[in-house]
Enzyme design. Structure first.
Site, PDB file in Angstrom:
ATOM      1  N   TYR A  56       0.858  -1.178   0.000  1.00  0.00           N
ATOM      2  CA  TYR A  56       0.000   0.000   0.000  1.00  0.00           C
ATOM      3  C   TYR A  56       0.897   1.232   0.000  1.00  0.00           C
ATOM      4  CZ  TYR A  56      -4.403   2.436   0.545  1.00  0.00           C
ATOM      5  OH  TYR A  56      -5.491   3.240   0.337  1.00  0.00           O
ATOM      6  N   LYS A 111     -19.916 -20.328 -11.574  1.00  0.00           N
ATOM      7  CA  LYS A 111     -19.176 -20.064 -12.802  1.00  0.00           C
ATOM      8  C   LYS A 111     -17.767 -19.577 -12.474  1.00  0.00           C
ATOM      9  CE  LYS A 111     -20.058 -20.014 -17.290  1.00  0.00           C
ATOM     10  NZ  LYS A 111     -20.931 -20.954 -18.008  1.00  0.00           N
TER      11      LYS A 111
END
Length: 407
Positions: A56, A111
């Protein structure tokens, strides 16, 4: 072996209807779905302040600035090149129909995990609270910077055709409606092998497709591209032919490139002497119509859960029988196609998925079991570890050959 449940179950009642929820102890499907079927996982550790400063701020700022100066670096320094958006509006979910976006999420999650397990591709389920064509398109376009590809899923016809076409025109990443093209690729692969097994070529076959929706139209197109002798598409009113005045724009287009034999009448009429039946519609085909098909016919009855022609009936007349079910041989399962197709397209950063790439995927899929053919094995199992690498390599090569690859 039962699936391992990794999501902790909460026994607390958090809503007014909590007491009426299904009891996981008695239904393994609900137990498996408790808490969802997937999660986001970090690929880098954040163990201390040094890790934090790299993952970060301030380290991330360097990467952001570099991408701002050279946008193509986004593929190298973010997940974009390996993640697909699985997008639905919940209007055509499995055999359940228009059940809405929330109810579609278990399918979209499924999926996504199939993308990962069978193709090594990360995917994010996105269920949209709109069925408006323009709103769907605009929403996906605005999300596209985060993704390397878009898999449209369970969007009803005929809107799905326009949504896919317009998105591909506006985006420079692959857009693929799996209900259309995944089904078509696997069907073509199985039909190639079934024809080979019965000593015929595709060019010698006349096929009849029951169903003029997303899958039926895509199957007709890919069969024509692959060189089938002739194919007629049927809807509820019979053969889709140029002499009908009740056709939608999509069906009128289909009538223009199919049915060279100029057949008219019902599905049963079209099946008289036909070599191939492909069912993507539901309903039941009378046995007497099946009996009139050509010798050594090929029957792909793919409606779920009830095939248009039950295998027990089909086997009386057909040399090869395929269904959409996993409890019969020769399952026409889209998972054989879409993970490898996206993996191959994204491997070379393809700008789109072309007809040539779909044909290459079908040929590669058929080749996996080309030396092992039998009446019960014209298509590989989804768990055959050769499938995804073969399809991925074929699609990547086709993308380069067709000039849509960018690396």
């Amino acid at each position: 072996m039962a699936a391992e449940i990794v999501n902790p179950r909460s026994d607390s009642n958090t809503g007014a209807d909590a007491g009426s929820a299904p009891d996981d102890a008695f239904d393994p499907a609900f137990a498996l779905h408790r808490g969802g079927k997937m999660a986001i996982q970090a690929t880098v550790p954040v163990r201390d302040k040094d890790d934090l400063s790299l993952a970060y701020t301030p380290g991330v700022a360097k990467v952001c600035s570099a991408i701002a100066e050279q946008p193509e670096l986004v593929h190298d320094y973010t997940w974009k090149c390996q993640v697909v958006a699985v997008v639905t509006d919940g209007t055509a979910v499995l055999g359940l129909g228009d059940i809405g976006p929330e109810a579609s999420l278990p399918v979209m999650e499924g999926k996504a995990i199939l993308f990962k397990q069978f193709g090594g591709v990360d995917a994010v389920p996105i269920a949209l609270a709109t069925t408006d064509t323009d709103e769907i398109i605009e929403t996906v376009v605005r999300m596209a910077p985060s993704f390397g590809g878009v898999n449209l899923e369970d969007i009803s016809a005929p809107r799905c055709f326009e949504i896919e076409r317009r998105l591909q025109e506006r985006l420079d990443i692959p857009v693929f409606h799996d209900d259309q093209h995944g089904t078509a690729v696997v069907t073509l692969a199985a039909l190639r092998n079934a024809a080979k097994l019965t000593d015929r070529s595709l060019g010698q076959l006349r096929a009849v497709i029951s169903g003029a929706g997303a899958a039926g139209v895509a199957i007709a197109k890919i069969l024509i591209e692959a060189g089938i002798g002739d194919v007629a598409v049927c809807d509820r009113k019979g053969v889709v032919s140029t002499d009908r005045s009740d056709l939608t724009d999509v069906k009128r287009e289909v009538a223009g490139f199919t049915n060279k034999g100029r057949l008219t009448g019902s599905l049963e009429d079209a099946l008289d002497g036909a070599d191939v039946f492909i069912g993507v519609s539901g309903g039941t085909v009378p046995e007497e119509a099946v009996a009139k098909m050509a010798k050594d016919s090929l029957i792909f009855a793919m409606a779920n859960p009830t095939p248009e022609i039950h295998p027990d009936v089909a086997h009386k007349y057909a040399a090869v029988v395929a269904t959409g079910r996993s409890d019969f041989p020769n399952q026409i399962n889209n998972v054989l196609a879409f993970p490898g197709i996206f993996a191959g397209a994204m491997q070379v950063r393809a700008s789109r998925i072309t007809e040539g790439m779909k044909l290459a995927a079908a040929e590669a899929l058929a080749a996996v079991v080309a030396d092992e053919l039998s009446a019960d094995r014209v298509i590989p199992s989804p768990f055959d570890e050769r499938v995804a690498p073969a399809v991925t390599a074929a699609v990547a090569a086709a993308a380069r050959a067709e000039g849509v690859a960018r690396r």
